[in-house]
Design a protein around this motif. Structure first.
Motif, PDB file in Angstrom:
ATOM      1  N   ALA A 171       4.584  13.330  28.579  1.00  0.00           N
ATOM      2  CA  ALA A 171       5.950  13.685  28.221  1.00  0.00           C
ATOM      3  C   ALA A 171       6.059  15.172  27.911  1.00  0.00           C
ATOM      4  CB  ALA A 171       6.415  12.867  27.022  1.00  0.00           C
ATOM      5  N   HIS A 172       7.166  15.808  28.367  1.00  0.00           N
ATOM      6  CA  HIS A 172       7.448  17.188  27.996  1.00  0.00           C
ATOM      7  C   HIS A 172       7.794  17.272  26.514  1.00  0.00           C
ATOM      8  CE1 HIS A 172       7.255  18.771  31.991  1.00  0.00           C
ATOM      9  NE2 HIS A 172       8.275  18.064  32.447  1.00  0.00           N
ATOM     10  N   LYS A 173       7.482  18.396  25.916  1.00  0.00           N
ATOM     11  CA  LYS A 173       7.837  18.593  24.506  1.00  0.00           C
ATOM     12  C   LYS A 173       9.348  18.544  24.307  1.00  0.00           C
ATOM     13  CE  LYS A 173       3.791  21.279  23.116  1.00  0.00           C
ATOM     14  NZ  LYS A 173       3.311  22.578  22.547  1.00  0.00           N
ATOM     15  N   ARG A 174      10.074  19.060  25.312  1.00  0.00           N
ATOM     16  CA  ARG A 174      11.530  19.133  25.147  1.00  0.00           C
ATOM     17  C   ARG A 174      12.198  17.764  25.155  1.00  0.00           C
ATOM     18  NH1 ARG A 174      10.701  21.658  30.323  1.00  0.00           N
ATOM     19  NH2 ARG A 174      11.168  20.250  32.065  1.00  0.00           N
ATOM     20  N   THR A 175      11.506  16.742  25.660  1.00  0.00           N
ATOM     21  CA  THR A 175      12.092  15.399  25.692  1.00  0.00           C
ATOM     22  C   THR A 175      11.277  14.388  24.890  1.00  0.00           C
ATOM     23  OG1 THR A 175      10.905  14.933  27.767  1.00  0.00           O
ATOM     24  CG2 THR A 175      13.161  15.784  27.942  1.00  0.00           C
ATOM     25  N   SER A 176      10.286  14.844  24.156  1.00  0.00           N
ATOM     26  CA  SER A 176       9.373  13.911  23.480  1.00  0.00           C
ATOM     27  C   SER A 176      10.006  13.198  22.288  1.00  0.00           C
ATOM     28  CB  SER A 176       8.120  14.656  22.997  1.00  0.00           C
ATOM     29  OG  SER A 176       8.477  15.685  22.094  1.00  0.00           O
ATOM     30  N   ASP A 177      11.144  13.700  21.811  1.00  0.00           N
ATOM     31  CA  ASP A 177      11.763  13.068  20.650  1.00  0.00           C
ATOM     32  C   ASP A 177      13.090  12.388  20.979  1.00  0.00           C
ATOM     33  OD1 ASP A 177      13.123  15.356  21.229  1.00  0.00           O
ATOM     34  OD2 ASP A 177      13.324  16.036  19.145  1.00  0.00           O
ATOM     35  N   LEU A 178      13.347  12.142  22.264  1.00  0.00           N
ATOM     36  CA  LEU A 178      14.596  11.474  22.635  1.00  0.00           C
ATOM     37  C   LEU A 178      14.562  10.018  22.196  1.00  0.00           C
ATOM     38  CD1 LEU A 178      15.289  12.867  26.235  1.00  0.00           C
ATOM     39  CD2 LEU A 178      16.126  13.702  24.039  1.00  0.00           C
ATOM     40  N   PRO A 179      15.683   9.484  21.713  1.00  0.00           N
ATOM     41  CA  PRO A 179      15.706   8.094  21.245  1.00  0.00           C
ATOM     42  C   PRO A 179      15.748   7.107  22.401  1.00  0.00           C
ATOM     43  CG  PRO A 179      17.879   9.066  21.034  1.00  0.00           C
ATOM     44  CD  PRO A 179      16.969  10.174  21.474  1.00  0.00           C
ATOM     45  N   ASP A 180      15.168   5.935  22.165  1.00  0.00           N
ATOM     46  CA  ASP A 180      15.226   4.856  23.147  1.00  0.00           C
ATOM     47  C   ASP A 180      16.594   4.171  23.052  1.00  0.00           C
ATOM     48  OD1 ASP A 180      14.414   3.157  25.142  1.00  0.00           O
ATOM     49  OD2 ASP A 180      12.671   2.379  24.083  1.00  0.00           O
ATOM     50  N   LEU A 181      16.801   3.165  23.867  1.00  0.00           N
ATOM     51  CA  LEU A 181      18.075   2.450  23.839  1.00  0.00           C
ATOM     52  C   LEU A 181      18.311   1.810  22.486  1.00  0.00           C
ATOM     53  CD1 LEU A 181      18.203   0.620  27.299  1.00  0.00           C
ATOM     54  CD2 LEU A 181      18.998   2.905  26.699  1.00  0.00           C
ATOM     55  N   GLY A 182      19.566   1.890  22.035  1.00  0.00           N
ATOM     56  CA  GLY A 182      19.942   1.245  20.787  1.00  0.00           C
ATOM     57  C   GLY A 182      20.388  -0.190  20.993  1.00  0.00           C
ATOM     58  N   GLY A 183      20.806  -0.817  19.924  1.00  0.00           N
ATOM     59  CA  GLY A 183      21.178  -2.226  19.989  1.00  0.00           C
ATOM     60  C   GLY A 183      22.361  -2.498  20.902  1.00  0.00           C
ATOM     61  N   ARG A 184      23.398  -1.668  20.845  1.00  0.00           N
ATOM     62  CA  ARG A 184      24.565  -1.866  21.709  1.00  0.00           C
ATOM     63  C   ARG A 184      24.179  -1.719  23.171  1.00  0.00           C
ATOM     64  NH1 ARG A 184      27.357   2.104  23.787  1.00  0.00           N
ATOM     65  NH2 ARG A 184      26.547   3.562  22.215  1.00  0.00           N
ATOM     66  N   GLU A 185      23.389  -0.714  23.495  1.00  0.00           N
ATOM     67  CA  GLU A 185      22.987  -0.488  24.877  1.00  0.00           C
ATOM     68  C   GLU A 185      22.097  -1.622  25.386  1.00  0.00           C
ATOM     69  OE1 GLU A 185      22.875   4.396  24.668  1.00  0.00           O
ATOM     70  OE2 GLU A 185      21.307   3.180  23.750  1.00  0.00           O
ATOM     71  N   ARG A 186      21.227  -2.106  24.540  1.00  0.00           N
ATOM     72  CA  ARG A 186      20.393  -3.244  24.953  1.00  0.00           C
ATOM     73  C   ARG A 186      21.247  -4.488  25.176  1.00  0.00           C
ATOM     74  NH1 ARG A 186      14.667  -2.717  21.576  1.00  0.00           N
ATOM     75  NH2 ARG A 186      14.608  -0.435  21.563  1.00  0.00           N
TER      76      ARG A 186
END
Length: 516
Positions: free
Chosen positions: A456-471
């Motif tokens: 993973a790139h450092k610039r995207t390493s802290d992006l959140p995964d899908l939340g409850g609504r999206e799931r």
């Protein structure tokens, strides 16, 4: 040409299905209500889905799926032979169900797209307006009603792309204008065909219900072969743009690159199916002899779309353009199955319309959520996202595999039926179409490798995964992919009589020519 069998409606359910979202859209035109627009729109869309489920489970007779049912007909413009006539067979029913099922998912998926409630309410009102036109066009039993819905849906779509899209305003407006010009060009050509139908048929046929499908099915046979071919070409030009087929497909990737993911879901997942739906509804049913003569040209263009769309998808860096080009390839399979001249292939094409609607909805939403988190559609910006967002990565792969026809998922049965039916009619075309299957594996796996595997790139390493609504939005989509993949018999059984009602006069000479 087989006659069109109809069953009148005891309750005007189809008019109700058109009116509900239309009234909801009008309510959201009131500024005070627009502040609560997302909630109101979601409530209306859920009610719409419930009414549709009741209409098609209680009032639609699935033992005669080829019959036009729930038919309503009211005099509208008798001097022009136009009536408010609605009715649908199994194909129309499943397309309406697909449309009304996707709308609440789109609203939920984009719940947080706007920070301003009034802005969100305005977009939600356009979605409801579009839903009304989607139902109307799949339920239209009068060609003029079909045409009106075909053109009117451009208004909310233009605003959804140009005003409520993503990225720079200039790019949004340019894409919206390109979409509008392509669609208007096709619509004007189709209008010429409709006017020709009225002007060139015997005047004693000009009744107040002239443009109803059951009338036109008989009236069109009175035209000379040259006139039939001319009107057929006008309809095909409009539907080829909408489908979209190469070479009139270029508006789609430009639109998908700037539209909201939810807009692309409704546009590509449902509305572009109007192209193949219209080919079946009008071109095959009304002009079988012309369709028979033009079949090999259309089939060759369909195979070209399969290959061109797949190869173009491989070369994309923009993930939304990638998904849109895969759809160009998939629509090639649908058009090929529609015109190749076998019932098996036509059933596959109609099944494909539903299966593609489900998988492409998931692909656009997941790709849009990824781009929203990373701030760009450029796939080069991402790497190793399966470590950062494993749920999003896994669902993107599952949706992609369904799209490229992995056995056990929704795309396999329709693609297999199209290829098998094509093989029966023309082996060389089937071989070229199979090459599209190989290309599909590349345009899925290569982007997955670029975006989701590796470090993973450092610039995207802290992006959140899908939340409850999206799931929650993804649950019914994934469930539909699995159900259509492993329990396809009910849908195949429902669509087979529809295919048989239009494909027999088209396919007979094709099979004889292939045998020689």
């Amino acid at each position: 040409m087989q006659s069109i069998e109809t069953l009148p409606a005891a309750v005007p359910l189809l008019t109700v299905l058109v009116a509900l979202p239309a009234l909801g859209a009008l309510l959201l035109a009131i500024p005070v209500l627009r502040q609560r627009g997302r909630v109101i729109a979601l409530g209306v869309s859920v009610i719409e889905l419930a009414v549709a489920l009741v209409a098609f489970s209680v009032y639609f007779d699935w033992t005669t799926p080829g019959t036009y049912q729930l038919v309503e007909s009211y005099t509208w413009i008798p001097q022009m032979g136009v009536s408010w006539a609605l009715g649908l067979n199994a194909l129309g029913a499943v397309m309406v169900l697909l449309a009304v099922a996707l709308v609440p998912l789109v609203l939920l998926a984009g719940w947080d797209d706007d920070t301003d409630d009034a802005h969100a309410g305005a977009y939600a009102g356009l979605v409801l307006c579009l839903e009304a036109f989607m139902v109307l066009i799949f339920a239209a039993f009068d060609v003029v009603v079909f045409y009106i819905a075909f053109e009117a849906m451009l208004i909310p779509l233009y605003l959804m792309i140009g005003r409520f899209g993503t990225g720079e305003a200039l790019a949004r407006r340019a894409a919206a204008m390109k979409f509008l010009l392509f669609s208007l060009a096709g619509g004007l050509v189709m209008l010429g065909g409709i006017v020709a139908l009225w002007a060139l048929t015997p005047w004693d046929t000009h009744t107040g219900t002239f443009f109803r499908l059951d009338n036109l099915a008989d009236i069109s046979t009175a035209l000379t072969p040259a006139l039939q071919m001319g009107i057929f070409v006008t309809f095909m030009a409009a539907f080829a743009i909408k489908a979209p087929m190469v070479p009139v497909h270029t508006w789609l990737p430009d639109t998908a690159a700037v539209a909201r993911p939810g807009t692309s879901v409704l546009l590509v997942g449902v509305l572009d199916k109007i192209g193949t739906f219209g080919m079946i509804l009008l071109c095959l049913r009304l002009f079988p002899d012309a369709a028979d003569q033009a079949r090999w040209v259309i089939a060759a263009l369909a195979v070209l779309s399969i290959l061109w769309g797949g190869l173009a998808a491989i070369g994309q860096n923009d993930i939304m353009r990638l998904v849109s080009y895969t759809s160009v390839s998939h629509f090639g399979f649908m058009v090929l199955g529609t015109f190749i001249g076998t019932s098996v292939a036509l059933v596959g094409a109609m099944f494909y319309m539903v299966a593609h609607g489900v998988s492409i909805a998931a692909m656009f939403l997941l790709s849009g959520w990824l781009a929203g988190r990373g701030g760009t559609n450029d796939m080069g910006h991402y790497s190793g996202m399966q470590r950062v967002t494993p749920v999003l990565a896994g669902l993107w792969l599952v949706s992609g595999l369904a799209s490229v026809a992995l056995p056990g998922l929704s795309g396999f049965v329709p693609e297999y039926l199209v290829l098998m039916g094509t093989w029966q009619a023309n082996v060389p075309l089937a071989v070229f179409a199979v090459m599209g299957v190989v290309i599909a594996a590349l345009y899925l796996l290569l982007p997955y490798q670029r975006v989701f595997t590796g470090k993973a790139h450092k610039r995207t390493s802290d992006l959140p995964d899908l939340g409850g609504r999206e799931r929650a939005v993804m649950v019914p989509l994934v469930a539909a992919m699995i159900i259509l993949g492993i329990w396809s018999a009910p849908l195949v059984s429902a669509l087979t009589p529809v295919a048989d009602s239009v494909v027999v006069p088209v396919s007979s000479s094709a099979l004889e020519g292939s045998a020689q």
